[in-house]
Design a protein around this motif. Structure first.
Motif, short mmCIF file in Angstrom:
data_model
loop_
_atom_site.label_atom_id
_atom_site.label_comp_id
_atom_site.label_asym_id
_atom_site.label_seq_id
_atom_site.Cartn_x
_atom_site.Cartn_y
_atom_site.Cartn_z
N MET A 147 0.83 -1.21 0.00
CA MET A 147 0.00 0.00 0.00
C MET A 147 0.86 1.27 0.00
O MET A 147 0.45 2.32 0.47
CB MET A 147 -0.98 0.02 1.17
N ARG A 155 1.83 1.25 -4.78
CA ARG A 155 0.92 0.14 -4.49
C ARG A 155 1.57 -1.20 -4.87
O ARG A 155 0.97 -2.07 -5.47
CB ARG A 155 -0.42 0.31 -5.21
N GLU A 214 -9.70 -2.28 -4.99
CA GLU A 214 -8.45 -1.60 -4.65
C GLU A 214 -8.71 -0.31 -3.87
O GLU A 214 -8.00 0.01 -2.91
CB GLU A 214 -7.65 -1.28 -5.92
N GLU A 265 -7.69 0.56 0.06
CA GLU A 265 -6.99 1.80 0.42
C GLU A 265 -7.68 2.47 1.61
O GLU A 265 -7.01 2.96 2.53
CB GLU A 265 -6.97 2.76 -0.77
N GLU A 325 -5.46 5.20 3.02
CA GLU A 325 -6.38 6.33 3.01
C GLU A 325 -7.02 6.52 4.37
O GLU A 325 -7.30 7.66 4.78
CB GLU A 325 -7.45 6.15 1.93
N SER A 333 0.79 1.85 5.57
CA SER A 333 1.49 1.16 4.49
C SER A 333 2.72 0.46 5.06
O SER A 333 3.17 0.79 6.17
CB SER A 333 1.91 2.14 3.38
#
Length: 478
Positions: free
Chosen positions: A53, A57, A377, A381, A386, A399
């Motif tokens: 992530m 990605r 996807e 996120e 996100e 991430s």
């Protein structure tokens, strides 16, 4: 030494000849990476598919993750893992390694009200059932018990960080720290008497004491101010909350634009819709996290973007209370950071972010009659990087990258319902269940390994929960 003399000695010691030849051959065959000195780390996960992530990605089949202390020190292919020697090694073949899931909005002690009152409209649910039940039952003891149950549920389902707003938040923080989870913990401020404060002024004083206790670089707990909502907090209360948050540089968490009844109330009182109202009052500002954000108009996205407000989307709770559907695709298109939240278990009725991902993806497709809306996807996120942006922590979590905090989970993706697994993101969002989570690490510490909880006494929590169920039922009969 002459060449003939060396040859004579080597003939005299054939084993020495073999060793020298072996060392020379090994040196010639080693790659530059293999010739580097071995680095000792605390934890090495290898062999799994690493879903980073990161900005690119990247998904790394047969990857590895190295952790030292509370940080990720390296991410890469398994071929590169040889330079690391670890005290603990986890073989993750056939599994996915991904960032821990982030629950951007919940009320963790309300696990003890799970199923107490269902199938009701929001205001009826709140005023006739939840507020009275809280008035009779919410104590420090109850809050600690509910938080333990919630932490157990979240660890088992792969959540590593959550944003909470409730009462007795110092107790929530204490239990959360003991469980090993990361949290933004917001002391609720509200204009009517609540279990831990008879007035908003008392609530604000408690919030400040709580902030002062935890604000100096605590490894797991980030304190926050949490005005309940614009319909339960007068403008002067909202202003005082913003001043307190700014004074200490902490997040501000608020329910915002969560139902048409709120919109109607705010229009009648102030002549403006909820989002323009809170902007006019001055409550929006640095590190604001707004929960629900259902009742919006297109021109209001710019207001939220102006103040970098993070949004917590709670699809299952909003559906169950028939509160409406947030315009998440439009908010994301406007550049807003939107994470996923469960809300409290009293209105969901669980804290399962795998379910929330699946629901979020499908809900927006059917509302817009567009199957391309909210692909897997994008929803993944929202539960990771996100979500970290939405709660203003993307520089630290969300991430799998060197230098970030070591918050990650290992998920089995080999069950029959997950096979043959063509697209990993789709498998994780549409086919994976929370029971597939095998291992959970937060801040570099193992909280669950091979489905065995390491930081909580599950049997004791089950007994404690049964005791509180009896107490709550008896209180409602009086």
């Amino acid at each position: 030494m002459a060449a003939s003399a060396l040859h004579s000695r080597l003939k005299a010691f054939p084993s020495l000849t073999f060793i020298l030849v072996w060392l020379l051959a090994s040196a010639l065959l080693l790659t530059p990476g293999q010739m580097r000195a071995t680095t000792t780390v605390d934890l090495l996960v290898r062999g799994g598919t690493v879903v980073t992530m990161d900005a690119q990605r990247r998904v790394i089949p047969d990857g590895f993750l190295a952790v030292h202390g509370d940080r990720i020190v390296a991410v890469g292919t398994a071929a590169e893992a040889g330079q690391y020697r670890a005290k603990t090694v986890i073989e993750a073949g056939g599994k996915a390694v991904l960032p821990g899931l982030i629950n951007a909005h919940t009320h963790v002690p309300m696990t003890l009200f799970r199923g107490l009152a269902d199938d009701l409209a929001l205001q009826e649910w709140l005023t006739k059932f939840i507020f009275p039940a809280e008035a009779k039952n919410v104590t420090r003891e109850m809050v600690r018990a509910g938080t333990r149950l919630a932490c157990l549920e979240m660890i088992r389902s792969g959540t590593t960080c959550f944003v909470d707003m409730y009462y007795f938040e110092d107790d929530i923080a204490d239990v959360t720290e003991a469980a090993g989870l990361r949290a933004i913990v917001g002391q609720t401020i509200i204009d009517f008497p609540v279990p831990d404060a008879l007035t908003p002024q008392i609530g604000l004083a408690q919030a400040e004491r709580f902030i002062q206790k935890y604000k100096t670089g605590h490894p797991l707990i980030t304190p926050a101010v949490a005005p309940h909502a614009p319909y339960t907090c007068a403008p002067e209360t909202l202003i005082a909350c913003r001043k307190l948050a700014d004074k200490h540089g902490v997040p501000l968490v608020i329910h915002l634009a969560e139902a048409d009844t709120e919109t109607q109330t705010i229009l009648e009182r102030y002549g403006r819709r909820p989002i323009p109202h809170v902007e006019r009052v001055g409550v929006l500002g640095a590190r604001t996290i707004a929960a629900h954000v259902i009742q919006t108009q297109p021109d209001e996205y710019a207001i939220l973007k102006k103040y970098n407000v993070g949004v917590a989307h709670c699809p299952q709770s909003n559906m169950k209370l028939a509160a409406g559907v947030a315009a998440v695709p439009e908010m994301r298109a406007a550049g807003l950071a939107v994470g996923l939240g469960t809300d409290g278990a009293a209105s969901n009725n669980d804290l399962d972010l795998f379910e929330e991902m699946d629901t979020a993806a499908k809900l927006h497709k059917v509302v817009r009659r567009d199957p391309t809306t909210m692909p897997a996807e994008a929803v993944l996120e929202m539960a990771t990087i996100e979500g970290a942006r939405a709660i203003h922590m993307a520089d630290r979590i969300g991430s799998l990258e060197a230098g970030k905090l070591a918050d990650f989970i290992i998920v089995d993706v080999s069950n029959p319902r997950q096979l043959p697994n063509y697209q990993l993101a789709s498998t994780l969002v549409y086919a994976t269940k929370s029971s597939d989570v095998e291992t959970v690490v937060v801040n570099g510490k193992l909280l669950m390994r091979d489905r065995r909880i390491l930081t909580l006494d599950e049997a004791a929590i089950r007994r404690e929960t049964a005791t509180f169920r009896t107490r709550i039922l008896e209180s409602l009969q009086k």
